[in-house]
Motif scaffolding. Structure first.
Motif, PDB file in Angstrom:
ATOM      1  N   ARG A 176       0.801  -1.195  -0.088  1.00 33.49           N
ATOM      2  CA  ARG A 176      -0.114  -0.078   0.107  1.00 33.49           C
ATOM      3  C   ARG A 176       0.756   1.207  -0.003  1.00 33.49           C
ATOM      4  N   VAL A 177       0.557   2.188  -1.207  1.00 33.30           N
ATOM      5  CA  VAL A 177       1.548   3.283  -1.057  1.00 33.30           C
ATOM      6  C   VAL A 177       0.687   4.683  -1.264  1.00 33.30           C
ATOM      7  N   GLY A 178       1.148   5.580  -1.127  1.00 33.25           N
ATOM      8  CA  GLY A 178       0.296   6.906  -1.426  1.00 33.25           C
ATOM      9  C   GLY A 178       1.187   8.253  -1.016  1.00 33.25           C
ATOM     10  N   SER A 179       0.684   9.185  -1.441  1.00 33.87           N
ATOM     11  CA  SER A 179       1.475  10.560  -0.989  1.00 33.87           C
ATOM     12  C   SER A 179       0.178  11.875  -1.049  1.00 33.87           C
ATOM     13  N   THR A 180       0.438  12.781  -0.060  1.00 35.96           N
ATOM     14  CA  THR A 180      -0.281  13.896   0.076  1.00 35.96           C
ATOM     15  C   THR A 180       0.096  14.810  -1.290  1.00 35.96           C
ATOM     16  N   MET A 181      -0.752  15.789  -1.559  1.00 35.86           N
ATOM     17  CA  MET A 181      -0.151  16.641  -2.505  1.00 35.86           C
ATOM     18  C   MET A 181      -1.128  18.154  -2.461  1.00 35.86           C
ATOM     19  N   SER A 182      -0.142  19.148  -2.273  1.00 35.78           N
ATOM     20  CA  SER A 182      -0.614  20.400  -1.997  1.00 35.78           C
ATOM     21  C   SER A 182      -0.122  21.233  -3.250  1.00 35.78           C
ATOM     22  N   LEU A 183      -0.543  21.555  -4.059  1.00 36.13           N
ATOM     23  CA  LEU A 183      -0.059  22.256  -5.446  1.00 36.13           C
ATOM     24  C   LEU A 183      -0.723  23.745  -5.631  1.00 36.13           C
ATOM     25  N   LEU A 184       0.146  24.517  -6.205  1.00 41.23           N
ATOM     26  CA  LEU A 184      -0.377  25.696  -6.379  1.00 41.23           C
ATOM     27  C   LEU A 184       0.464  26.196  -7.875  1.00 41.23           C
ATOM     28  N   ILE A 185      -0.549  26.621  -8.805  1.00 41.37           N
ATOM     29  CA  ILE A 185      -0.014  27.033 -10.034  1.00 41.37           C
ATOM     30  C   ILE A 185      -0.220  28.502 -10.256  1.00 41.37           C
ATOM     31  N   LEU A 186       0.618  29.280 -10.406  1.00 39.84           N
ATOM     32  CA  LEU A 186       0.520  30.585 -10.817  1.00 39.84           C
ATOM     33  C   LEU A 186       0.620  31.128 -12.362  1.00 39.84           C
ATOM     34  N   ILE A 187      -0.410  31.830 -12.527  1.00 38.85           N
ATOM     35  CA  ILE A 187      -0.278  32.423 -13.981  1.00 38.85           C
ATOM     36  C   ILE A 187      -0.804  33.840 -13.904  1.00 38.85           C
ATOM     37  N   GLY A 188       0.194  34.594 -14.125  1.00 45.41           N
ATOM     38  CA  GLY A 188      -0.148  36.293 -13.992  1.00 45.41           C
ATOM     39  C   GLY A 188      -0.588  36.571 -12.878  1.00 45.41           C
ATOM     40  N   ARG A 189      -2.146  37.196 -12.537  1.00 43.23           N
ATOM     41  CA  ARG A 189      -2.470  37.467 -11.484  1.00 43.23           C
ATOM     42  C   ARG A 189      -3.387  36.427 -10.989  1.00 43.23           C
ATOM     43  N   ARG A 190      -3.368  35.090 -11.470  1.00 41.81           N
ATOM     44  CA  ARG A 190      -4.324  34.024 -10.987  1.00 41.81           C
ATOM     45  C   ARG A 190      -3.520  32.902 -10.461  1.00 41.81           C
ATOM     46  N   TYR A 191      -4.034  32.439  -9.223  1.00 41.15           N
ATOM     47  CA  TYR A 191      -3.358  31.185  -8.833  1.00 41.15           C
ATOM     48  C   TYR A 191      -4.803  29.978  -8.742  1.00 41.15           C
ATOM     49  N   TYR A 192      -3.883  28.917  -8.632  1.00 44.00           N
ATOM     50  CA  TYR A 192      -5.071  27.676  -8.986  1.00 44.00           C
ATOM     51  C   TYR A 192      -4.545  26.490  -7.839  1.00 44.00           C
ATOM     52  N   ILE A 193      -5.263  26.008  -7.039  1.00 40.51           N
ATOM     53  CA  ILE A 193      -4.884  25.124  -6.300  1.00 40.51           C
ATOM     54  C   ILE A 193      -5.478  23.773  -6.356  1.00 40.51           C
ATOM     55  N   PHE A 194      -4.619  22.623  -6.130  1.00 40.96           N
ATOM     56  CA  PHE A 194      -5.192  21.326  -6.233  1.00 40.96           C
ATOM     57  C   PHE A 194      -4.552  20.654  -5.185  1.00 40.96           C
ATOM     58  N   HIS A 195      -5.387  19.909  -4.396  1.00 43.72           N
ATOM     59  CA  HIS A 195      -4.795  19.441  -3.136  1.00 43.72           C
ATOM     60  C   HIS A 195      -5.483  18.062  -2.663  1.00 43.72           C
ATOM     61  N   ALA A 196      -4.837  17.325  -2.227  1.00 44.86           N
ATOM     62  CA  ALA A 196      -5.303  16.126  -1.601  1.00 44.86           C
ATOM     63  C   ALA A 196      -4.604  15.508  -0.342  1.00 44.86           C
ATOM     64  N   GLY A 197      -5.264  15.239   0.788  1.00 35.29           N
ATOM     65  CA  GLY A 197      -4.478  14.947   1.912  1.00 35.29           C
ATOM     66  C   GLY A 197      -4.329  16.041   2.978  1.00 35.29           C
ATOM     67  N   ASP A 198      -3.185  16.008   3.815  1.00 39.10           N
ATOM     68  CA  ASP A 198      -3.283  17.058   5.150  1.00 39.10           C
ATOM     69  C   ASP A 198      -1.916  17.867   4.787  1.00 39.10           C
ATOM     70  N   SER A 199      -1.140  18.041   3.564  1.00 35.04           N
ATOM     71  CA  SER A 199      -0.181  19.021   3.537  1.00 35.04           C
ATOM     72  C   SER A 199      -1.121  20.396   3.509  1.00 35.04           C
ATOM     73  N   ARG A 200      -0.677  21.663   3.558  1.00 34.89           N
ATOM     74  CA  ARG A 200      -1.511  22.693   3.547  1.00 34.89           C
ATOM     75  C   ARG A 200      -0.838  23.756   2.610  1.00 34.89           C
ATOM     76  N   ILE A 201      -1.861  24.788   2.261  1.00 34.10           N
ATOM     77  CA  ILE A 201      -1.254  26.023   1.535  1.00 34.10           C
ATOM     78  C   ILE A 201      -2.009  26.947   2.342  1.00 34.10           C
ATOM     79  N   TYR A 202      -1.178  28.335   2.765  1.00 34.16           N
ATOM     80  CA  TYR A 202      -1.581  29.386   3.343  1.00 34.16           C
ATOM     81  C   TYR A 202      -1.499  30.691   2.432  1.00 34.16           C
ATOM     82  N   LEU A 203      -2.143  31.465   2.656  1.00 30.40           N
ATOM     83  CA  LEU A 203      -1.780  32.937   1.988  1.00 30.40           C
ATOM     84  C   LEU A 203      -1.958  33.979   3.203  1.00 30.40           C
TER      85      LEU A 203
END
Length: 252
Positions: free
Chosen positions: A108-135
C-alpha cells in the motif's frame, strides 16, 4: 492590453526533521519570469506515514507534475483555463500510476499533494491529503486548503466541536491521498493575487511543529532566500517529529 507581471521571491526547504531516519517529503518549485505572464508551479508532497516507499511516491508525484509543467507552460500562459482541465487529467493519470506501482510491489502506497499554479494574476490550487497552503495578505493569514483527514471530516460534518478536535488524542488517518484511493477526490480553489501576497506550502511536519495558534506570526514581512530556514528554526529544538517541508514565496 498590458499584462501585469509580478516578481517572485521564493525560498524552500525539505528535510527529515529531528526524529525520522528518512525524508519522505518532496517539494517542487519552478517559475519563469522571462516572457509574457509570470508563471510558476509550487508543490509539497508527503509520502504517507505507515505506508511503504513514501519517498519514492512523493518524488514520483513531483516528477510527473514537473513533466506536465515543462510540456504545457506555454499553453498555460496563453490559455490559463487549460489548467482546469489538464491538471485534473494529470492527477488521474498519476493516481493510476501510483496505484499500479503499489499492485506491482504488493504494498500500500500513497502521498499527499498540495499544488499551486500561478499564471499572471491568478492562482490555482489542487490538493489531496493534509499538507497545506496558506496565504498571508495585509497582515492576516488564511488557510486555502482543507485537510482530508478523519478528524477534519468529522469537524466539517458537525460531528465534533473545534474544542473537541483540538483535544483529540486518537489516530487521525487520511481520508484522501494520491495512489491509495480510486477515484481520487481533489480539493480545488482559485483566486486573484495582489502585490505583496505571501504564499506558504508546507507538510504536516511543519505546521504541527509550529501549532496553528502561532501561524499568523510565522510570516516575514518580506521573503528572502533564507526565509525557509528561518521558518524551520521556529520549531523548537528536537520537536520536529516528522519530516519538514516548506515552500514560501512572495509576489512583488
Amino acid at each position: 492590453m498590458l499584462r501585469r507581471k509580478f516578481k517572485i521571491i521564493c525560498s524552500s526547504i525539505c528535510e527529515k526533521g529531528d526524529i525520522r531516519e528518512n525524508n519522505q517529503d518532496c517539494v517542487l518549485v519552478k517559475y519563469d519570469q522571462t516572457a509574457g505572464r509570470t508563471a510558476g508551479i509550487f508543490m509539497v508532497a508527503d509520502g504517507c506515514g505507515g505506508l511503504a516507499h513514501g519517498d519514492e511516491i512523493s518524488r514520483m508525484v513531483a516528477d510527473c507534475f514537473e513533466s506536465l509543467w515543462d510540456e504545457r507552460i506555454v499553453d498555460f500562459r496563453e490559455n490559463p483555463e487549460r489548467i482546469l482541465t489538464d491538471v485534473p487529467e494529470q492527477i488521474c493519470r498519476i493516481n493510476e500510476k501510483v496505484l499500479d506501482y503499489g499492485i506491482r510491489i504488493n504494498e500500500r502506497v500513497g502521498s499527499t499533494m498540495s499544488l499551486l499554479i500561478l499564471i499572471g494574476r491568478r492562482y490555482y490550487i489542487f490538493h489531496a491529503g493534509d499538507s497545506r497552503i496558506y496565504l498571508h495578505r495585509k497582515g492576516k493569514a488564511f488557510r486555502l486548503t482543507e485537510d482530508q483527514t478523519f478528524l477534519a471530516d468529522r469537524l466539517r460534518n458537525g460531528e465534533i466541536t473545534v474544542e473537541e478536535a483540538s483535544n483529540y488524542k486518537g489516530k487521525n488517518p487520511l481520508t484522501m491521498c494520491i495512489g491509495y484511493f480510486d477515484p481520487v477526490r481533489i480539493f480545488t480553489a482559485s483566486g486573484t493575487v495582489r502585490r505583496g501576497d505571501i504564499f506558504l506550502l508546507c507538510s504536516d511536519g511543519f505546521y504541527n511543529g509550529i501549532g496553528d495558534t502561532f501561524f499568523g506570526k510565522v510570516f516575514p514581512e518580506e521573503v528572502t532566500e533564507e526565509s525557509s530556514v528561518y521558518l524551520r528554526q521556529m520549531i523548537p529544538d528536537g520537536k520536529a517529529n516528522d519530516n519538514v517541508s516548506v515552500v514560501i514565496f512572495q509576489l512583488e
